[in-house]
Design a protein around this motif. Sequence first.
Motif, PDB file in Angstrom:
ATOM      1  N   LEU A   7      -2.347  -9.604  -4.027  1.00  0.00           N
ATOM      2  CA  LEU A   7      -2.637  -8.073  -3.438  1.00  0.00           C
ATOM      3  C   LEU A   7      -3.232  -7.397  -5.169  1.00  0.00           C
ATOM      4  O   LEU A   7      -2.576  -8.239  -6.051  1.00  0.00           O
ATOM      5  N   GLU A  66       4.203  -4.552   0.230  1.00  0.00           N
ATOM      6  CA  GLU A  66       2.491  -4.980   0.490  1.00  0.00           C
ATOM      7  C   GLU A  66       2.300  -2.824   1.736  1.00  0.00           C
ATOM      8  O   GLU A  66       0.788  -2.600   1.500  1.00  0.00           O
ATOM      9  N   ARG A  70      -0.031  -0.036   0.461  1.00  0.00           N
ATOM     10  CA  ARG A  70      -1.471   0.237   1.224  1.00  0.00           C
ATOM     11  C   ARG A  70      -0.636   1.699   1.878  1.00  0.00           C
ATOM     12  O   ARG A  70      -2.222   2.197   1.706  1.00  0.00           O
ATOM     13  N   ARG A  73      -2.002   4.206  -0.459  1.00  0.00           N
ATOM     14  CA  ARG A  73      -3.598   4.105  -0.651  1.00  0.00           C
ATOM     15  C   ARG A  73      -3.892   2.801  -2.800  1.00  0.00           C
ATOM     16  O   ARG A  73      -4.702   3.529  -3.333  1.00  0.00           O
ATOM     17  N   LEU A  75      -3.580  -0.091  -2.630  1.00  0.00           N
ATOM     18  CA  LEU A  75      -4.422  -1.578  -2.271  1.00  0.00           C
ATOM     19  C   LEU A  75      -5.149  -1.705  -2.043  1.00  0.00           C
ATOM     20  O   LEU A  75      -6.218  -0.822  -1.146  1.00  0.00           O
ATOM     21  N   LYS A  76      -6.278  -2.314  -3.171  1.00  0.00           N
ATOM     22  CA  LYS A  76      -7.181  -2.822  -2.821  1.00  0.00           C
ATOM     23  C   LYS A  76      -8.209  -2.787  -2.485  1.00  0.00           C
ATOM     24  O   LYS A  76      -7.808  -5.272  -2.275  1.00  0.00           O
ATOM     25  N   PRO A  77      -9.577  -3.775  -1.382  1.00  0.00           N
ATOM     26  CA  PRO A  77      -9.445  -4.789  -1.131  1.00  0.00           C
ATOM     27  C   PRO A  77     -10.063  -5.548  -1.400  1.00  0.00           C
ATOM     28  O   PRO A  77     -10.894  -4.863  -2.359  1.00  0.00           O
ATOM     29  N   ARG A  78      -9.741  -7.201  -1.521  1.00  0.00           N
ATOM     30  CA  ARG A  78     -10.429  -8.337  -2.169  1.00  0.00           C
ATOM     31  C   ARG A  78     -12.075  -8.838  -1.727  1.00  0.00           C
ATOM     32  O   ARG A  78     -11.690  -8.785  -0.093  1.00  0.00           O
ATOM     33  N   LYS A  79     -12.847  -9.448  -1.637  1.00  0.00           N
ATOM     34  CA  LYS A  79     -13.550  -9.739  -2.170  1.00  0.00           C
ATOM     35  C   LYS A  79     -13.553 -11.317  -1.897  1.00  0.00           C
ATOM     36  O   LYS A  79     -12.585 -11.779  -1.671  1.00  0.00           O
TER      37      LYS A  79
END
Length: 94
Positions: A7, A66, A70, A73, A75-79
């Motif tokens: 994460l 997690e 979330r 705010r 939690l950052k999206p991962r590619k």
Amino acid sequence: MGKFLPLLIRFVDGRLMQVSSITEAELALAGQWPNKEADVYREAARLLVSAREGTCTPDIAFIAFEKAARQQRLLKPRKPSSGLRILDSLSESN
């Protein structure tokens, strides 16, 4: 490398941290969170300690961490990895 899928957490101060284990999640809780008094944060902290002590499964504790990240705010999206992109493109072509 940790047991869990990593994460990416961005703390209030802008610092980034990758978290993929119970130990890393405990370290991340020491970072700058918007609200350390929130029930979801305190529950995650409690479950992480319980997982370390063996009275809670690591999976449940990591899910709680997690969820807390979330909801606050952090939690950052991962590619997706290049391997996942290749698999996705192959499945779309069928």
